[in-house]
Design an enzyme around this catalytic site. Sequence first.
Site, short mmCIF file in Angstrom:
data_model
loop_
_atom_site.label_atom_id
_atom_site.label_comp_id
_atom_site.label_asym_id
_atom_site.label_seq_id
_atom_site.Cartn_x
_atom_site.Cartn_y
_atom_site.Cartn_z
N LEU A 98 -95.03 -15.53 22.18
CA LEU A 98 -94.42 -15.30 20.87
C LEU A 98 -94.40 -16.60 20.08
CD1 LEU A 98 -91.43 -12.96 21.73
CD2 LEU A 98 -93.87 -12.46 21.50
N GLY B 217 -95.12 -14.25 26.22
CA GLY B 217 -95.70 -13.10 25.51
C GLY B 217 -97.20 -12.96 25.75
N GLU C 101 -89.91 -17.83 30.36
CA GLU C 101 -88.79 -17.86 29.42
C GLU C 101 -87.58 -18.63 29.94
OE1 GLU C 101 -90.81 -15.40 29.80
OE2 GLU C 101 -91.14 -14.31 27.94
C1 LIG Z 1 -80.27 -10.44 27.83
C2 LIG Z 1 -80.61 -11.64 27.06
C3 LIG Z 1 -81.93 -11.51 26.36
C4 LIG Z 1 -82.17 -12.72 25.52
C5 LIG Z 1 -83.35 -12.57 24.63
C6 LIG Z 1 -83.48 -13.81 23.81
C7 LIG Z 1 -84.70 -13.87 23.05
C8 LIG Z 1 -85.92 -13.94 23.93
C9 LIG Z 1 -87.03 -13.53 23.17
C10 LIG Z 1 -88.29 -13.51 23.56
C11 LIG Z 1 -88.91 -13.95 24.77
C12 LIG Z 1 -89.91 -15.01 24.46
C13 LIG Z 1 -91.17 -14.88 24.69
C14 LIG Z 1 -92.17 -15.91 24.34
O1 LIG Z 1 -93.34 -15.65 24.37
S1 LIG Z 1 -91.61 -17.47 23.86
C15 LIG Z 1 -93.06 -18.49 23.75
C16 LIG Z 1 -93.34 -19.14 25.06
N1 LIG Z 1 -94.54 -19.91 25.00
C17 LIG Z 1 -94.71 -21.07 25.63
O2 LIG Z 1 -93.85 -21.54 26.34
C18 LIG Z 1 -96.02 -21.79 25.42
C19 LIG Z 1 -95.87 -23.05 24.65
N2 LIG Z 1 -97.16 -23.68 24.46
C20 LIG Z 1 -97.82 -24.36 25.42
O3 LIG Z 1 -97.37 -24.50 26.54
C21 LIG Z 1 -99.14 -24.95 25.05
O4 LIG Z 1 -99.23 -24.97 23.65
C22 LIG Z 1 -100.36 -24.19 25.61
C23 LIG Z 1 -100.43 -24.40 27.14
C24 LIG Z 1 -100.30 -22.70 25.31
C25 LIG Z 1 -101.67 -24.76 24.99
O5 LIG Z 1 -101.71 -26.15 25.16
P1 LIG Z 1 -102.66 -27.05 24.24
O6 LIG Z 1 -104.00 -26.46 24.15
O7 LIG Z 1 -102.52 -28.44 24.75
O8 LIG Z 1 -102.04 -26.92 22.77
P2 LIG Z 1 -100.76 -27.66 22.16
O9 LIG Z 1 -99.62 -27.61 23.11
O10 LIG Z 1 -101.16 -28.99 21.66
O11 LIG Z 1 -100.37 -26.69 20.95
C26 LIG Z 1 -101.15 -26.66 19.77
C27 LIG Z 1 -100.22 -26.35 18.60
O12 LIG Z 1 -99.70 -25.03 18.78
C28 LIG Z 1 -98.26 -25.09 18.74
N3 LIG Z 1 -97.73 -24.05 19.65
C29 LIG Z 1 -97.95 -23.93 20.97
N4 LIG Z 1 -97.33 -22.84 21.46
C30 LIG Z 1 -96.69 -22.27 20.42
C31 LIG Z 1 -95.86 -21.11 20.29
N5 LIG Z 1 -95.58 -20.27 21.34
N6 LIG Z 1 -95.36 -20.82 19.08
C32 LIG Z 1 -95.63 -21.59 18.01
N7 LIG Z 1 -96.41 -22.72 18.06
C33 LIG Z 1 -96.94 -23.04 19.25
C34 LIG Z 1 -97.93 -26.49 19.20
O13 LIG Z 1 -96.64 -26.86 18.75
C35 LIG Z 1 -99.03 -27.28 18.52
O14 LIG Z 1 -98.67 -27.40 17.16
P3 LIG Z 1 -99.09 -28.69 16.30
O15 LIG Z 1 -98.53 -29.89 17.01
O16 LIG Z 1 -98.45 -28.48 14.96
O17 LIG Z 1 -100.59 -28.66 16.28
#
Ligand SMILES: CCCCCCCC/C=C\C/C=C/C(=O)SCCNC(=O)CCNC(=O)[C@H](O)C(C)(C)COP(=O)(O)OP(=O)(O)OC[C@H]1O[C@@H](n2cnc3c(N)ncnc32)[C@H](O)[C@@H]1OP(=O)(O)O
Length: 277
Positions: free
Chosen positions: A86, A131, A154
Amino acid sequence: MFVLRQCLTLGTKSSIRNFSATTNLVNLTINEDTGVAIMELNKPPVNSLNYELLEAMHRTLVKLENEKCPGMILTSSSRSTFSAGLDLLEMYKPTVDKARRFWSMLQNTWIKLYSTPYPTVAAINGHSPAGGCLLAMSCEHRIMVPDKMIGLNETQLGIVAPQWFQDCMRNIIGERQAEKALIAGRMFTSEEALKIGLVDELATDKEDLMQKAHDFLDEQMGLPPLARSVVKVGFRKDTLSKLINGREADIKMFLDNVFQPKVQESLENYIQMLKKK
Ligand SMILES: CCCCCCCC/C=C\C/C=C/C(=O)SCCNC(=O)CCNC(=O)[C@H](O)C(C)(C)COP(=O)(O)OP(=O)(O)OC[C@H]1O[C@@H](n2cnc3c(N)ncnc32)[C@H](O)[C@@H]1OP(=O)(O)O
């Protein structure tokens, strides 16, 4: 042979390409001989699932179903990442309306993907956290390239994987493994994921990945489609009904939690950490 054509309107099966014409967030390719669809997520750099990408996926899935798609491969145009899950920015200080709209579209997209009558395979050509893992788990078969990470992480972010994310994992790897993985927010290497059954096969590279995905679909498409889909949906109906009958409650759960100061603080820290990397 793949025949690619530009599509500006919702046209016929043979005229689909870059179906999401206004956004180009989803590249859709249809093989004119077999009808097999390749849905490639195309939101650089990491296919974070924001409202627009989810909406493009949802529209594509509706179209594939209407056009009696015989099989679909879900993959990514990124070299490193299948989907980063997400979009954190959708959850960080949103308005209530924006958060509600986002969560509702996530539900729509998941319900469509999880319940397709046609066979689906995730060709996981990169990292697949949270996600991203949900999308992969929603397909019927998962093939992954080596040396990448997948899982529902998460907990490590200070948030909680919603019940239907958890159910998807439990349905694939079983109660005990899912409990351990979810409590820890564990990310698995491709090789570990194969070992616990979170993915079904490993591929050597992208070419092998796509070949194996086509092989899986060929096998499935040899089965009587109605019987196949009835059994599939039968297996998935409890998980689906839980969300379909509880959509409002699930949105409320999301809204109640996402605006908690602790959750916002965790999201802020995590976004900062990713930016500083
Ligand atoms: C009963 C209680 C219930 C509570 C419910 C509460 C709410 C819960 C709701 C939902 C559940 C959540 C689900 C999710 O999916 S949360 C998202 C989790 N995602 C992650 O942890 C992944 C994070 N990203 C990474 O680990 C890495 O980016 C990578 C391994 C995917 C790729 O690595 P790499 O190629 O080295 O890229 P970069 O890290 O350099 O990233 C590039 C760029 O992209 C931005 N970015 C990365 N991930 C995200 C993201 N998920 N959302 C938005 N932006 C993202 C990163 O910040 C970089 O940005 P830049 O510096 O501006 O270029």
